[in-house]
Design an enzyme around this catalytic site. Sequence first.
Site, PDB file in Angstrom:
ATOM      1  N   GLY A 180       0.862  -1.103  -0.043  1.00 41.33           N
ATOM      2  CA  GLY A 180      -0.042  -0.190  -0.199  1.00 41.33           C
ATOM      3  C   GLY A 180       0.849   1.227   0.076  1.00 41.33           C
ATOM      4  CB  SER A 181       0.083   4.567   1.513  1.00 36.41           C
ATOM      5  OG  SER A 181      -1.032   4.648   0.822  1.00 36.41           O
ATOM      6  CB  THR A 182       4.759   1.590   3.452  1.00 36.59           C
ATOM      7  OG1 THR A 182       4.034   0.168   3.074  1.00 36.59           O
ATOM      8  CG2 THR A 182       3.828   2.023   4.732  1.00 36.59           C
ATOM      9  CG  PHE A 183       5.909   0.380  -2.974  1.00 39.55           C
ATOM     10  CD1 PHE A 183       7.024  -0.407  -2.512  1.00 39.55           C
ATOM     11  CD2 PHE A 183       6.215   0.694  -4.108  1.00 39.55           C
ATOM     12  CE1 PHE A 183       7.895  -1.288  -3.575  1.00 39.55           C
ATOM     13  CE2 PHE A 183       7.037   0.223  -5.251  1.00 39.55           C
ATOM     14  CZ  PHE A 183       7.895  -0.771  -4.809  1.00 39.55           C
ATOM     15  CE  LYS A 184      -0.137   6.167  -1.873  1.00 38.17           C
ATOM     16  NZ  LYS A 184      -1.268   7.016  -1.416  1.00 38.17           N
TER      17      LYS A 184
END
Length: 580
Positions: free
Chosen positions: A294-298
């Site tokens: 999820g967003s931790t990969f952004k």
Amino acid sequence: MTPITQNSSQLPRFRLLLVWGLMMVSGIGILVNLYRLQVTQAPVLEGRARRQQMVYLRPFVPRRSIVDRNGNVLATDRPAYTLYAHPKLFKMSKGEMAALLAPILGKSSTDLEKRFNQKQSGIRISYALTEEVADQVARLQANGLELIQQYSRLYPQQDLAADVVGYVNVDHRGQAGVEYSQEDVLERAVRTLRLSRAGNGALMPDHVPEGFLHFDDLRLQLTLDSRLQRAARFALKQKMDQFGAERGSVIVMDVRDGSLLAMATEPTYNPNQYSKFDVARFKNWALSDLYEPGSTFKPLNVAIALESGAIQPDNMFNDTGQIQLGQWQIANFDFESKGGHGLISVSKILEYSSNIGMVRIIQQMKSKVYYSWLERLGLGQKVAIDLPFEAAGQLKSERRFTAGSVNAATASFGQGFSLTPIQLTQMHAALANGGKLVTPHVVQGLFDSKGQIHWQPRRPAPRSIFSPKTTQAVIEMMENVVRQGTGKNAQIPGYRIAGKTGTAQKASPTGGYYSNAKITSFVGIFPVESPRYVVLAVVDDPKGKDAFGSTVTAPIVKSVVEALISIERIPPSQPIEPTN
């Protein structure tokens, strides 16, 4: 007077010849037998004699101990005893013997008596008795009881580091953790000994080499810090209990070399009593199970776009709140309450955790170029950690990934591919250390009691991915996430922390996503002015309307960083403002 005849005079001569003949035959027989024994059968008989006179033993040698980076013992061997009963040798009744043993062994006398009735000899009553209990049994001096010494593995910290250390089975073989992956290092080399046997069968030590029982004092030292491990486990368990979560994990990595200072997963087990736990707990899911980050990969996607030249840090993008890509509709997590954010910067995209903003960024790249960057990061591969049963991440084939624009769009906000928590930690370490992928590891090497190293594993050289300019820009953007974005709950007064929250849909094994389950996460990089540590917290399926990365996992990372500050005595990044 009786006259002597010829026949009577020949009788003594006949007897003499007969005796002489028998003696000759016997002598020849003896000579033949001597020839057979000393010539024909000599090698066979010599070998049989050696086997009777000599015995070959392979002594049991204890495994090496496992310690943390400060020398605290995590696993060690200790003497233990197995108690056998031979009822046919009892000098008292079986009931009396059972009553005598029951309080010592902590067993029921009725159960013991039933065991004694099973057979006449060789009944195993207890396994792995301590020396104290064995001494109490020995002091009974009761006929029919036999104590056999061996070694058992003791884990003094119990469940503190079970996910990393693992356990050994009844045969003293490693089954999980470093007990399994470092089996060859933990087992000492053992020589087979040849001992002479006396006529009564007793062993004589004339062939025992001098000092054969002098074991080395080498210990396998890990990179873990038990103090930080304890703080991480406590913070994780506290939040899991609060939100009724299914499982969770916390990882602390030194970004300079990939050494892990903490790796805690819940629920865990006590390796001293592993047989009492579900086998599912024996695997370390932080490296064996996949999830969509999820967003931790952004932040990693932002780094890819910056490094490839697709965007600049000061570029602006229009966040409309939702977009339509073919048959797929993509929206921000807060679209229903806030709509779109309008024209925003790259930093604000991370601060607001904007899915639409990330899609706009990745759309500046060709799908094939973006895919090659994901491969370069290591997606779809293993990180080669020195723990067993690691799973490789999953990434669609290039043909499938580039077949439509939706794959790149969903990957921009961390969906459509999967990895392990340890791999995400490795990737964020590359942002923290100036752009290099280092190999995560828990093994430092073999050290003696004086702290001298005798062996150290070889690891791959760090691999450059991003430039320091790119990583510095992304770290500053991630600091804004903690200062004024979704990561505010990770703030620590006086210290600069960068981070990113994540609240991702939980993928179903049968395809698609669960409608009522999610995975929350937060990754922190600390301290921003000279990044040294990455702290990742992942909590699977927390319950409640307020269960998000910002509320569940950001506070966990905050607690772990506070412990890190205390343990490492890290000074504040800036003067602490006085509170009113």
